[in-house]
Design a protein around this motif. Structure first.
Motif, PDB file in Angstrom:
ATOM      1  N   GLU A 265       0.865  -1.182   0.000  1.00 55.11           N
ATOM      2  CA  GLU A 265       0.000   0.000   0.000  1.00 55.11           C
ATOM      3  C   GLU A 265       0.897   1.226   0.000  1.00 55.11           C
ATOM      4  O   GLU A 265       1.706   1.409   0.917  1.00 55.11           O
ATOM      5  N   MET A 266       0.771   2.032  -1.049  1.00 59.14           N
ATOM      6  CA  MET A 266       1.654   3.186  -1.203  1.00 59.14           C
ATOM      7  C   MET A 266       0.851   4.471  -1.193  1.00 59.14           C
ATOM      8  O   MET A 266      -0.275   4.529  -1.689  1.00 59.14           O
ATOM      9  N   ARG A 267       1.448   5.491  -0.629  1.00 62.58           N
ATOM     10  CA  ARG A 267       0.858   6.815  -0.722  1.00 62.58           C
ATOM     11  C   ARG A 267       1.071   7.361  -2.136  1.00 62.58           C
ATOM     12  O   ARG A 267       2.020   6.999  -2.819  1.00 62.58           O
ATOM     13  N   SER A 268       0.178   8.236  -2.551  1.00 57.35           N
ATOM     14  CA  SER A 268       0.354   8.886  -3.844  1.00 57.35           C
ATOM     15  C   SER A 268       1.615   9.736  -3.798  1.00 57.35           C
ATOM     16  O   SER A 268       1.918  10.380  -2.787  1.00 57.35           O
ATOM     17  N   HIS A 269       2.384   9.718  -4.885  1.00 65.42           N
ATOM     18  CA  HIS A 269       3.640  10.458  -4.934  1.00 65.42           C
ATOM     19  C   HIS A 269       3.759  11.147  -6.294  1.00 65.42           C
ATOM     20  O   HIS A 269       3.080  10.799  -7.253  1.00 65.42           O
TER      21      HIS A 269
ATOM     22  N   GLN B  17       5.401   3.022 -14.220  1.00 60.51           N
ATOM     23  CA  GLN B  17       4.648   2.493 -13.090  1.00 60.51           C
ATOM     24  C   GLN B  17       4.017   1.154 -13.452  1.00 60.51           C
ATOM     25  O   GLN B  17       3.774   0.874 -14.625  1.00 60.51           O
TER      26      GLN B  17
ATOM     27  N   ALA C 241       0.669  13.072 -10.089  1.00 63.24           N
ATOM     28  CA  ALA C 241       0.887  12.208  -8.925  1.00 63.24           C
ATOM     29  C   ALA C 241       0.239  10.854  -9.184  1.00 63.24           C
ATOM     30  O   ALA C 241      -0.663  10.727 -10.014  1.00 63.24           O
TER      31      ALA C 241
ATOM     32  N   GLY D 262      -0.008   6.488  -7.308  1.00 61.29           N
ATOM     33  CA  GLY D 262       0.392   5.598  -6.225  1.00 61.29           C
ATOM     34  C   GLY D 262       0.888   4.236  -6.666  1.00 61.29           C
ATOM     35  O   GLY D 262       1.216   3.404  -5.826  1.00 61.29           O
ATOM     36  N   TYR D 263       0.939   3.968  -7.976  1.00 59.46           N
ATOM     37  CA  TYR D 263       1.450   2.680  -8.433  1.00 59.46           C
ATOM     38  C   TYR D 263       2.955   2.602  -8.197  1.00 59.46           C
ATOM     39  O   TYR D 263       3.675   3.596  -8.327  1.00 59.46           O
TER      40      TYR D 263
END
Length: 331
Positions: free
Chosen positions: A237-241, A249, A266, A268-269
């Motif tokens: 689980e990743m935060r959006s970046h 991605q 931005a 999150g993949y």
């Protein structure tokens, strides 16, 4: 002034983009082949960031309503002026009433028309590029259509005579020592491992080994690649970046997405790799259905390629200046 006589759904006004607004969700946009834009503008005597026409759906036709200098760069294939075949990557003078036509190129995806004086398009957030997703910039935020009329910059007449006749060797040929050719129809694209590369373990190596195909679901925002799916070793689980053009991605389906000129600001993949900046123009010229393979690169190699491209562009710039000085001395 020019008038568009025939166009397709994705032909737009572009320059080198509008960086600096990603923090408020505004994509940079800009040409898919920025190298072709820079060279085209040098050939017609413009600043390198002047607005040009990006053509990716053919045929495309425009009529000159005044004397102007122009060049067609980018895609392979020869443009026509009033039915007479011209050379690409060469500046020409056109008279009022003449018609420029671009037909479907044999291999590459996009052509660029640079006009002396540039296109007199309003600047939005420091750029004249069209943002189709945002509906602003360029030609009222939309693709070019039949009947559109666009003014040229005020110095169009001034730039015409010095620039007409100047030509260059296209980048793929001039820089063949740093841009490897396709092998059996597969385009090599250099990339660097990115932040989440290690999450893919064995599949990470499969990413580099296999041949990918550019899916029909691709556009200026991103190239979706078809191939054997790759997946991380465990769900994460990743935060959006923040993302930029070139970032690759991997969504849950396992088929990578390469962010392109209209890249999302931005996402999150997980990021498996990033295309080196100097190879983005080659990717931008790859058509739907084209096959490519990613080649693991290094920062040192990326800098070497960048220096070679800089020398090539600077040589064209210096040659253009010398030609102008010589013509002024003869006047």
């Amino acid at each position: 002034m020019i008038e568009i006589l025939e166009s397709g759904p994705f032909n737009t006004v572009q320059d080198l983009g509008r960086p600096g607004y990603r923090d408020i969700g505004v994509t940079a946009s800009g040409a898919m082949d920025p190298l072709a834009v820079r060279i085209g503008n040098i050939l017609v005597g413009n600043e390198e960031n002047a607005a040009v026409i990006e053509v990716q759906t053919f045929p495309f036709r425009l009529r000159f309503e005044q004397r102007a200098v122009f060049t067609v760069t980018g895609a392979d294939g020869n443009p026509d002026l009033d039915g007479s075949e011209l050379l690409p990557w060469c500046a020409y003078a056109a008279e009022a009433g003449q018609v420029l036509e671009l037909k479907q190129p044999p291999r590459l995806a996009r052509a660029y028309i640079a006009l002396g004086g540039g296109l007199d398009i309003p600047v939005v957030m420091g750029s004249r590029s069209t943002s189709l997703r945002g509906g602003f910039g360029g030609n009222a935020g939309r693709p070019l259509a039949k009947g559109d009329r666009i003014a040229l910059g005020q110095d169009a007449e001034i730039t015409m005579l010095p620039a007409a006749g100047l030509a260059v060797v296209e980048p793929a040929a001039a820089l063949c020592d740093v841009f490897p050719a396709s092998v059996d129809g597969v385009l090599p694209i250099r990339a660097l491992p990115a932040g989440e590369h290690e999450l893919f373990a064995g599949d990470g190596e499969a990413f580099w080994r296999q041949t990918w195909r550019i899916s029909s679901r691709s556009d200026r925002t991103g190239y979706r690649l078809s191939g054997q799916p790759i997946t991380p070793t465990a769900s994460v689980e990743m935060r959006s970046h923040g993302v930029v053009p070139g970032v690759i991605q991997v969504p849950p389906g396992g088929e990578p997405i390469v962010q392109m000129s209209d890249a999302n600001t931005a996402g999150g993949y997980p990021k498996i790799a990033g295309v080196i900046e100097c190879d983005l123009w080659r990717l931008g010229q790859a058509r739907i259905g084209a096959r490519l393979q990613f080649v693991r690169s290094t920062h040192a190699e990326a800098r070497t390629v960048e220096r070679a491209v800089a020398r090539y562009v600077d040589d064209i710039r210096q040659t253009s200046r010398m030609v102008k000085r010589a013509l002024k001395a003869m006047a």
